[in-house]
Structures are given as structure tokens and as C-alpha cells.
Design a protein around this motif. Structure first.
Motif, PDB file in Angstrom:
ATOM      1  N   THR A  63      -5.714  12.077  37.290  1.00 13.04           N
ATOM      2  CA  THR A  63      -6.805  11.462  38.040  1.00 13.04           C
ATOM      3  C   THR A  63      -6.384  10.052  38.427  1.00 13.04           C
ATOM      4  OG1 THR A  63      -8.453  12.727  36.821  1.00 13.04           O
ATOM      5  CG2 THR A  63      -9.216  10.773  37.975  1.00 13.04           C
ATOM      6  N   ILE A  64      -6.473   9.738  39.696  1.00 12.42           N
ATOM      7  CA  ILE A  64      -6.065   8.427  40.201  1.00 12.42           C
ATOM      8  C   ILE A  64      -7.291   7.729  40.773  1.00 12.42           C
ATOM      9  CG2 ILE A  64      -4.566   7.183  41.801  1.00 12.42           C
ATOM     10  CD1 ILE A  64      -2.656   9.544  41.702  1.00 12.42           C
ATOM     11  N   ASP A  65      -7.595   6.551  40.227  1.00  7.57           N
ATOM     12  CA  ASP A  65      -8.740   5.767  40.680  1.00  7.57           C
ATOM     13  C   ASP A  65      -8.261   4.434  41.224  1.00  7.57           C
ATOM     14  OD1 ASP A  65     -10.651   7.670  39.769  1.00  7.57           O
ATOM     15  OD2 ASP A  65     -10.373   6.912  37.724  1.00  7.57           O
ATOM     16  N   LEU A  66      -8.890   3.994  42.269  1.00  4.13           N
ATOM     17  CA  LEU A  66      -8.570   2.700  42.872  1.00  4.13           C
ATOM     18  C   LEU A  66      -9.848   1.872  42.956  1.00  4.13           C
ATOM     19  CD1 LEU A  66      -6.697   0.712  44.366  1.00  4.13           C
ATOM     20  CD2 LEU A  66      -7.354   1.902  46.499  1.00  4.13           C
ATOM     21  N   GLN A  67      -9.775   0.633  42.492  1.00  3.37           N
ATOM     22  CA  GLN A  67     -10.902  -0.274  42.566  1.00  3.37           C
ATOM     23  C   GLN A  67     -10.440  -1.587  43.186  1.00  3.37           C
ATOM     24  OE1 GLN A  67     -12.827  -1.063  38.848  1.00  3.37           O
ATOM     25  NE2 GLN A  67     -14.400  -2.394  39.734  1.00  3.37           N
ATOM     26  N   VAL A  68     -11.098  -2.010  44.250  1.00  4.24           N
ATOM     27  CA  VAL A  68     -10.765  -3.251  44.953  1.00  4.24           C
ATOM     28  C   VAL A  68     -12.021  -4.099  45.029  1.00  4.24           C
ATOM     29  CG1 VAL A  68      -9.928  -4.274  47.094  1.00  4.24           C
ATOM     30  CG2 VAL A  68      -8.997  -2.077  46.309  1.00  4.24           C
ATOM     31  N   SER A  69     -11.894  -5.379  44.743  1.00  5.41           N
ATOM     32  CA  SER A  69     -13.058  -6.266  44.806  1.00  5.41           C
ATOM     33  C   SER A  69     -12.651  -7.633  45.329  1.00  5.41           C
ATOM     34  CB  SER A  69     -13.708  -6.408  43.418  1.00  5.41           C
ATOM     35  OG  SER A  69     -12.831  -7.067  42.517  1.00  5.41           O
ATOM     36  N   GLY A  70     -13.591  -8.307  45.934  1.00  6.41           N
ATOM     37  CA  GLY A  70     -13.393  -9.690  46.402  1.00  6.41           C
ATOM     38  C   GLY A  70     -14.568 -10.540  45.953  1.00  6.41           C
ATOM     39  N   GLN A 118      -7.173  -2.707  41.317  1.00  8.28           N
ATOM     40  CA  GLN A 118      -6.766  -2.022  40.096  1.00  8.28           C
ATOM     41  C   GLN A 118      -6.559  -0.542  40.401  1.00  8.28           C
ATOM     42  OE1 GLN A 118      -6.233  -3.524  37.109  1.00  8.28           O
ATOM     43  NE2 GLN A 118      -5.565  -1.592  36.180  1.00  8.28           N
ATOM     44  N   LEU A 119      -5.376  -0.038  40.115  1.00  5.12           N
ATOM     45  CA  LEU A 119      -5.044   1.377  40.310  1.00  5.12           C
ATOM     46  C   LEU A 119      -4.797   2.002  38.952  1.00  5.12           C
ATOM     47  CD1 LEU A 119      -4.424   3.538  42.529  1.00  5.12           C
ATOM     48  CD2 LEU A 119      -2.017   2.921  42.263  1.00  5.12           C
ATOM     49  N   ASN A 120      -5.601   3.000  38.584  1.00  4.83           N
ATOM     50  CA  ASN A 120      -5.488   3.653  37.273  1.00  4.83           C
ATOM     51  C   ASN A 120      -5.114   5.118  37.444  1.00  4.83           C
ATOM     52  OD1 ASN A 120      -6.266   1.400  35.704  1.00  4.83           O
ATOM     53  ND2 ASN A 120      -8.406   1.771  36.249  1.00  4.83           N
ATOM     54  N   LEU A 121      -4.159   5.565  36.677  1.00  5.32           N
ATOM     55  CA  LEU A 121      -3.738   6.968  36.656  1.00  5.32           C
ATOM     56  C   LEU A 121      -3.946   7.499  35.246  1.00  5.32           C
ATOM     57  CD1 LEU A 121      -0.628   8.591  38.239  1.00  5.32           C
ATOM     58  CD2 LEU A 121      -1.085   8.938  35.804  1.00  5.32           C
ATOM     59  N   ALA A 306      -4.224  11.654  26.058  1.00  7.79           N
ATOM     60  CA  ALA A 306      -4.050  11.393  27.483  1.00  7.79           C
ATOM     61  C   ALA A 306      -3.176  10.167  27.693  1.00  7.79           C
ATOM     62  CB  ALA A 306      -5.408  11.197  28.161  1.00  7.79           C
ATOM     63  N   LEU A 307      -2.458  10.163  28.808  1.00 10.12           N
ATOM     64  CA  LEU A 307      -1.627   9.030  29.206  1.00 10.12           C
ATOM     65  C   LEU A 307      -2.355   8.287  30.322  1.00 10.12           C
ATOM     66  CD1 LEU A 307       1.104   7.446  29.346  1.00 10.12           C
ATOM     67  CD2 LEU A 307       1.794   9.119  31.091  1.00 10.12           C
ATOM     68  N   GLN A 308      -2.405   6.961  30.216  1.00  9.64           N
ATOM     69  CA  GLN A 308      -3.057   6.166  31.247  1.00  9.64           C
ATOM     70  C   GLN A 308      -2.124   5.049  31.678  1.00  9.64           C
ATOM     71  OE1 GLN A 308      -6.669   3.704  30.470  1.00  9.64           O
ATOM     72  NE2 GLN A 308      -7.587   4.999  32.067  1.00  9.64           N
ATOM     73  N   VAL A 309      -1.951   4.929  32.981  1.00 10.12           N
ATOM     74  CA  VAL A 309      -1.132   3.873  33.571  1.00 10.12           C
ATOM     75  C   VAL A 309      -2.025   3.064  34.487  1.00 10.12           C
ATOM     76  CG1 VAL A 309       0.863   3.323  35.011  1.00 10.12           C
ATOM     77  CG2 VAL A 309       0.941   5.289  33.446  1.00 10.12           C
ATOM     78  N   GLY A 310      -2.055   1.740  34.277  1.00  5.90           N
ATOM     79  CA  GLY A 310      -2.884   0.875  35.093  1.00  5.90           C
ATOM     80  C   GLY A 310      -2.056  -0.187  35.782  1.00  5.90           C
ATOM     81  N   LEU A 311      -2.194  -0.267  37.086  1.00  8.32           N
ATOM     82  CA  LEU A 311      -1.481  -1.275  37.871  1.00  8.32           C
ATOM     83  C   LEU A 311      -2.515  -2.161  38.551  1.00  8.32           C
ATOM     84  CD1 LEU A 311       1.140  -2.452  39.081  1.00  8.32           C
ATOM     85  CD2 LEU A 311       0.908  -0.754  40.933  1.00  8.32           C
TER      86      LEU A 311
END
Length: 454
Positions: A63-70, A118-121, A306-311
Motif C-alpha cells: 500500500t502506497i500513500d502520499l500526503q502533501v501539505s503546505g 510524505q510517501l509511505n509504503l 509488515a515492512l514500512q518505508v517512509g520517505l
């Protein structure tokens, strides 16, 4: 590809309807497979079940989630050179000496605009079989839906032949009733003339009228039956039709062949997977067992891995478009388990066991019901054949009696009314014969369906 095939089939059917004089059973079956509303609904059910399988398989993928904020900060944080030196010297005085010159070039941080991404896998690694069993469960449900459609096609094909055969026999019966009605009209004329001339009693005249009324009632009943059969036929095929649009003659020899089949073998087939209802019930048991495995996979203390990678990246923009920022990369492996939830997990396991029991009961009940239906139709076939033999023999006797009456009429020993009454009796016997042939057809079709021969 499937839509193209359906379109071609419709074109063939339309072309056939233009050039052919009437539809055969096979033509109507092809039209039914394209137009029947129940089958179209079943197609959508299968489509939904197929999507459920895809959803279940999607859990294998990350599951890949993307969160962008300003953010605009009305009162942004500010750090001066002296403040930063003070903090560094408190940690270690050497820091201030080492980077003092760099701090001389440091400006006050005063940037009101902040943005972040923030990009989370997240990738499941081990789930105690919950994902795999969920896929198997939905694949089993899809298989059940596909067998459901096959069973619906089989049952509708049997109904279609039953309606066509019923229309054939109903038309034959209506034709005999009309012929008998003509003879009954002539009988009334003779009885009325005889009563007026004093050679017949009023009872004879009334009896002739009553006989005609019974025949008229039979004609009405036959017409109503034909109209009802046509309605059912149109609903089954899925298009409007007229009686002259098709031709069908029941295969009576085949119905006798069904009656002569090994009934022990038919009984065994009726309660095996040869019967689609038994097959679906058996698969429902398997689906319930998979549901239990899934419930047990969520047992207390069984952690999911589970494996989680956050960029991530966070930046600041000042009023003069000065920019600063930095990225972050986090890699983690996590365990998650339920230790206690008030007993819901245990309840789910017990519920799944109950569903297995219910599915097995449904399976046994289906076997019992099908066995009873098969035996009933065996009896119906035997009774219909016995009555057919009786009416055929009686027809021979009545026909012989009519020949004798005709000879007697030629020499003046029998009247026209005697011949007419005997002819009506023959018609009525033939009507009973046709009714029993229709009963044999319906019973044999039911036996074929129950035993999975259709």
C-alpha cells in the motif's frame, strides 16, 4: 472479447429471425442465453465476485500513500546566531569554536511558509494466512457464482423445453376439444329435433347441452393454459413471441428412455456433484472452513508482520523566496497483534464454526430434498406410462366400437347420435392420453435435471 462474441451472436439471431420461418428449440436456447433477465443478473453477480477476488489479491501488494501539505505560519519560529551558540556551548563548548565562523554567515530563520510531503509504503510480510485464505475464500465464492449461472442455464433450458412441450400438447388438446365441440353441437341439434318431435326426452336434450358446456369449459381452460405458457415462454426467452414463431415436437421416445434408465445410478448422481445444487452446497462448506481459518488467524497474540518505508521532505520558504529544507527516509518492520478486545475474536471463531455446521446441514438437507424430488418424479413417470398404456388400449377399444357402430348405422341398427357420442368419447380419451404424455415429459425432464443430465 466477450462483448464482441455476444454482439456476433445477437447478429446471427437477428439474421436468422429475418430469413427463418420459425425458431427451433436450439434457436430459442441461444436467444435465452443472451436475453434472459435472470442470466443477465447472474452475469453482474459474477462480475462483482470477480472484483472481490481482485480486491483480495491486491492485499499481496504494498500500500502506497502520499500526503502533501503546505502551511503559512503567522508567527514563524526565529533562531538568532547568539541563541544557537548558547545552545551549542551548553552541549559542548568545542561546538561553538568549531562552527563559529559558519555561524557568522547564518541569517535569522524567519520563513513563514512551510511545506511537506510524505510517501509511505506498507508491505505485509506475514499475516498467519489471512491474506492467502481470503483470496481462496473469494475465489471459492466466485466459483459458486459461476456454478450458479450454469445451474440457472440448465434449469431454464428444462423450463424452456417444458413450456414448448406443454404448448404442443395444449394445442393438440384444443384441436380435439374443438372437434368434439362440433360433434356436440350436432348432438344438440339431433336431441332438440327429437324432443320437439316427441321421440327423445328432455333429459337427453339437457344432457347434450351439458356435454357441450363441459367441452366449452375445456376449450376455455386450454386457451388460458396456452396463454399462460406463452407468457412463461416469453419471460424465459427474454423476447416477445407469437405461437407461429417456433416449432417444437416433444421427443417422446427420449422420455421413455429416461424412464428406463438405471435408477440406482440416477439416485447416486442426484446426491453427488453431478447435481449443481449439491456442488454449490459442498463449495459453501469449503468457503465456511476458509472463513474459520481466517478467524483463527486473528487469534490473540498472533502478530502480523509488515515492512514500512517512509520517505519525507520538509521545506521552508521565506518572504524573499529564501528556501531551506531536508528529506527523511525511515525503514521499519512492525508487529501488530490484538491482545484482548472483550472476546470479539473468540466470538468470530465460534461464529465461523457455526457457519460450517449450518453449511453442512444445508448440504444434507439439499441431498434429502433432491432424493425426495427424484423419487416423486420416478413415481410420476411410472404412473404416466401406466395411464398412457391404459388410454392407448382404451382408444383401440373405442375405435373398434366406433367401427361397429358405423357398420350398424349403415344397416339401420344405430343412429347418428350414437356415432357422435362415441366419437366424442374417443376425443376425450385422446385428450386424457395427451395429458399423460405431458405429465411423462415433465417428470422425465425433472429427473434429468435432478440427476445432472441436463
Amino acid at each position: 472479447m466477450r462483448k464482441t462474441a455476444v454482439f456476433v451472436l445477437i447478429l446471427l439471431i437477428v439474421s436468422f429471425s429475418i430469413f427463418a420461418e420459425s425458431y427451433t428449440y436450439e434457436d430459442l436456447l441461444a436467444i435465452m442465453n443472451v436475453n434472459n433477465l435472470e442470466l443477465l443478473t447472474q452475469d453482474e453477480v459474477i462480475k462483482t465476485a470477480s472484483l472481490d477476488v481482485k480486491d483480495a489479491k491486491a492485499n499481496y501488494s504494498p500500500t502506497i500513500d502520499l500526503q502533501v501539505s503546505g502551511t503559512y505560519m503567522v508567527n514563524p519560529p526565529s533562531i538568532s546566531r547568539d541563541d544557537l551558540l548558547s545552545v551549542l556551548n551548553q552541549v559542548n563548548p568545542m561546538f561553538g569554536n568549531l562552527i563559529g565562523e559558519d555561524l557568522d554567515r547564518l541569517k535569522i530563520i524567519d520563513k513563514p511558509f512551510m511545506y511537506s510531503a510524505q510517501l509511505n509504503l506498507t508491505q505485509p510480510i506475514f499475516t498467519w494466512g489471512k491474506v492467502t485464505n481470503a483470496v481462496k475464500l473469494y475465489e471459492k465464492i466466485l466459483e459458486i457464482r459461476q456454478v450458479e449461472k450454469e445451474d440457472k442455464i440448465n434449469s431454464l433450458s428444462v423450463e424452456l423445453e417444458g413450456y414448448l412441450g406443454g404448448l404442443y400438447y395444449a394445442r393438440e388438446i384444443l384441436d380435439l376439444l374443438n372437434k368434439a365441440g362440433e360433434d356436440a353441437d350436432r348432438l344438440i341439434e339431433i336431441a332438440q329435433s327429437g324432443y320437439e318431435n316427441g321421440v327423445m326426452l328432455i333429459d337427453d336434450y339437457n344432457e347434450a347441452r351439458l356435454s357441450k358446456s363441459e367441452l366449452d369449459m375445456g376449450i376455455t381452460e386450454a386457451e388460458v393454459q396456452i396463454a399462460s405458457l406463452m407468457d412463461n415462454l416469453e419471460k424465459t426467452v427474454g423476447v416477445d413471441m407469437a405461437e407461429e414463431d417456433f416449432t417444437f415436437v416433444p421427443d417422446e421416445a427420449h422420455y421413455y428412455e429416461v424412464a428406463k434408465m438405471d435408477r440406482t445410478d440416477l439416485r447416486a448422481r442426484a446426491v453427488s456433484n453431478a447435481n449443481s445444487n449439491i456442488k454449490m452446497a459442498s463449495m459453501s462448506v469449503e468457503a465456511a472452513e476458509l472463513g474459520e481459518d481466517i478467524a483463527k488467524g486473528s487469534m490473540y497474540g498472533k502478530p502480523d508482520l509488515a515492512l514500512q518505508v517512509g520517505l519525507g521532505y520538509t521545506g521552508f520558504v521565506g518572504s524573499g523566496w529564501e528556501h531551506s529544507g531536508d528529506y527523511s527516509l525511515n525503514i521499519s518492520v512492525g508487529l501488530q497483534t490484538t491482545l484482548w478486545d472483550g472476546g470479539k475474536v473468540l466470538n468470530n471463531i465460534d461464529r465461523s464454526k457455526s457457519q460450517i455446521t449450518s453449511a453442512n446441514i444445508t448440504l444434507e438437507n439439499a441431498k434429502s430434498q433432491l432424493s425426495m424430488a427424484l423419487e416423486e418424479n420416478f413415481r410420476n413417470m411410472d404412473l404416466a406410462i401406466s395411464r398412457i398404456n391404459y388410454y392407448q388400449t382404451r382408444n383401440d377399444v373405442l375405435t373398434s366400437e366406433l367401427e361397429t357402430l358405423n357398420k350398424q348405422h349403415d344397416i339401420g341398427y344405430a343412429g347418428e347420435s350414437d356415432i357422435l357420442q362415441k366419437q366424442i368419447e374417443i376425443y376425450q380419451n385422446q385428450i386424457s392420453l395427451l395429458q399423460e404424455k405431458a405429465n411423462l415429459m415433465q417428470a422425465s425432464l425433472a429427473v434429468e435435471y435432478i440427476a445432472g443430465l441436463r
